[in-house]
Design an enzyme around this catalytic site. Structure first.
Site, PDB file in Angstrom:
ATOM      1  N   ASN A 205      32.350  -7.527 -28.389  1.00  0.00           N
ATOM      2  CA  ASN A 205      31.156  -8.323 -28.100  1.00  0.00           C
ATOM      3  C   ASN A 205      31.345  -9.116 -26.807  1.00  0.00           C
ATOM      4  O   ASN A 205      32.305  -8.916 -26.053  1.00  0.00           O
ATOM      5  CB  ASN A 205      30.827  -9.242 -29.283  1.00  0.00           C
ATOM      6  CG  ASN A 205      31.969 -10.214 -29.595  1.00  0.00           C
ATOM      7  OD1 ASN A 205      32.840 -10.461 -28.757  1.00  0.00           O
ATOM      8  ND2 ASN A 205      31.961 -10.762 -30.787  1.00  0.00           N
ATOM      9  N   GLU A 318      25.392   1.852 -19.641  1.00  0.00           N
ATOM     10  CA  GLU A 318      26.531   2.515 -20.297  1.00  0.00           C
ATOM     11  C   GLU A 318      26.178   3.916 -20.798  1.00  0.00           C
ATOM     12  O   GLU A 318      26.795   4.910 -20.423  1.00  0.00           O
ATOM     13  CB  GLU A 318      26.985   1.633 -21.458  1.00  0.00           C
ATOM     14  CG  GLU A 318      28.080   2.210 -22.308  1.00  0.00           C
ATOM     15  CD  GLU A 318      28.359   1.359 -23.532  1.00  0.00           C
ATOM     16  OE1 GLU A 318      29.434   1.547 -24.134  1.00  0.00           O
ATOM     17  OE2 GLU A 318      27.500   0.527 -23.914  1.00  0.00           O
ATOM     18  N   HIS A 319      25.202   4.008 -21.679  1.00  0.00           N
ATOM     19  CA  HIS A 319      24.759   5.292 -22.228  1.00  0.00           C
ATOM     20  C   HIS A 319      23.396   5.649 -21.638  1.00  0.00           C
ATOM     21  O   HIS A 319      22.490   4.813 -21.636  1.00  0.00           O
ATOM     22  CB  HIS A 319      24.590   5.226 -23.760  1.00  0.00           C
ATOM     23  CG  HIS A 319      25.801   4.741 -24.499  1.00  0.00           C
ATOM     24  ND1 HIS A 319      25.926   3.445 -24.946  1.00  0.00           N
ATOM     25  CD2 HIS A 319      26.921   5.395 -24.878  1.00  0.00           C
ATOM     26  CE1 HIS A 319      27.082   3.316 -25.574  1.00  0.00           C
ATOM     27  NE2 HIS A 319      27.710   4.478 -25.546  1.00  0.00           N
TER      28      HIS A 319
END
Length: 430
Positions: A205, A318-319
């Site tokens: 996190n 990121e994705h």
């Protein structure tokens, strides 16, 4: 011209939240530096209600956990690890040591040397992140790291048994049930019960990401892998149910997980907004996903693929899932991303859990300058050189002049000494 149909929190709001996280992490690191195991135990008790006799599991404890884990769970873990190991092995095989003769008698080379010790953080909290054990521990072992230790937090006061199985099967040399900033500090700084490592890796996190930032330099690290991000790039050929499903699939990670849609179709954008609202009515993790979507979700309408590409590279998420009629366009042209998922047949969940690519990926725009975790992250590319006497004298002539050009007198003397020692006397004619 692109325009937002939905936008999340402002940059200033996010910066203010980051400042609070930074102060909290600074305090924890300072406390653990000064008080070691006592401070680690204090934070484990405060944050995770966890204070065992030892945070490290014994071999006997690990065996009991593995023996008691359902066979189907173990089989699934081993299948995933087989895929991840195979891909990591192919990546390792692509990295070669070299030695070349660049000039007569001048030999230059490099060796790829594994880091000696690595600490792997496997997140827990609400979800047991079993797959993170494969991605970090297993990949480090394939790279050749000698000592790999792994830490994961308890979940609701209990040991996450499937995660422990995954750590063990991946080859962890030491396993600790310990979470959060205190786990990263213990591995990086070291305490009387935990020997420090040379590098820490793994997602987490915002607090974990900030701890890695502050500990960097004292130890190496993989990358800033903070709250997960997903971007879906879609056109009129995509369907709203799939787009919404995949956006919420990452939003459920945590309340600060960004999710974005870039689309050339206003119809799809509006249908997706409606579909997200519908799916949140029955999604078991809607309490988290809805907060993430409300505060960090965005929908961007663009004119064409070229504009979609520009917006996607600017986000550097990121994705990135590509649900368009020509996914190859983005594979050929996109430069800023952690991992691409091309076409409706694949998705982020495949990459996160089982397909073989690594799921520890750059967030917070780090994709502008780094890729994700892979065997190469655990290797130090170290160069070396050697010369014959004749080559040393020849190179020395150049080095003397270049050192003098920069004003480095002692440097020049290093070169001059070699010229004096190794320069051959000219042959006199009879």
């Amino acid at each position: 011209m692109s325009r937002y149909l939905k936008k999340g929190k402002s940059e200033s709001d996010i910066r203010n939240a980051d400042a609070d996280v930074r102060k909290s992490v600074e305090k924890i690191i300072r406390d653990i530096e000064e008080n070691g195991d006592a401070a680690v135990r204090k934070y484990a008790a405060a944050f995770d209600n966890w204070s065992p006799a030892s945070f490290r599991l014994t071999d006997a404890q690990i065996k009991t956990i593995v023996d008691g884990t359902p066979q189907q769970v173990k089989d699934d873990i081993l299948f995933a690890q087989q895929q991840i190991r195979f891909f990591a092995e192919q990546q390792r095989a692509s990295i070669s040591d070299i030695e070349i003769e660049t000039l007569p008698g001048v030999f230059l080379g490099h060796k790829n040397i594994p880091v000696n010790s690595v600490g792997c953080y496997i997140p827990g909290g609400r979800y047991p992140m079993v797959a993170s054990a494969h991605m970090s521990v297993l990949t480090a072992k394939v790279a050749g790291v000698k000592r790999v230790i792994a830490a994961t937090p308890p979940i609701n006061g209990k040991i996450p048994e499937a995660t422990i199985c995954a750590m063990h099967f991946a080859g962890a040399d030491e396993i600790y049930v310990l979470g959060g900033v205190q786990a990263l500090c213990a591995m990086a700084i070291g305490t009387s019960s935990i020997s420090p490592v040379d590098m820490i890796v793994g997602p987490g996190n915002a607090y974990v990401a900030e701890a890695k930032r502050q500990l960097f330099g004292r130890v190496g690290m993989d990358l800033f892998a903070g709250p997960t991000e997903i971007l879906v790039i879609a056109d009129e050929t995509a369907d709203a149910e799939m787009v919404a499903c995949d956006l919420l699939g990452q939003a459920e990670h945590g309340p600060t997980s960004p999710a974005a849609l870039i689309t050339t179709s206003e119809t799809l954008a509006l249908e997706t907004l409606a579909e997200i609202k519908r799916q949140l009515q029955y999604l078991p993790t809607a309490d988290i996903a809805s907060v993430a979507w409300e505060n960090y979700g965005s929908v961007i309408l663009v004119e064409d693929e070229e504009e979609a590409l520009r917006e996607a590279d600017a986000l550097a998420y990121e994705h990135v899932e590509v649900l368009t009629k020509d996914p190859q366009f983005f594979l050929d042209n996109m430069t800023n991303y952690g991992a691409l998922f091309l076409g409706p047949e694949t998705n982020v969940a495949f990459g996160d859990k089982v397909i073989g690519t690594n799921h520890t990926l750059p967030t917070m725009k780090a994709a502008r300058y780094t890729g994700g975790l892979w065997v190469g992250k655990f290797l130090k590319n170290c160069t070396y050189q050697r010369c014959t006497p004749e080559a040393s004298a020849m190179i020395g002539e150049y080095a003397m002049r270049l050192c003098e050009l920069e004003g480095f007198a002692a440097h020049k003397e290093q070169a001059a000494l070699r010229v004096k020692r190794y320069q051959q006397e000219p042959v006199k004619e009879k």
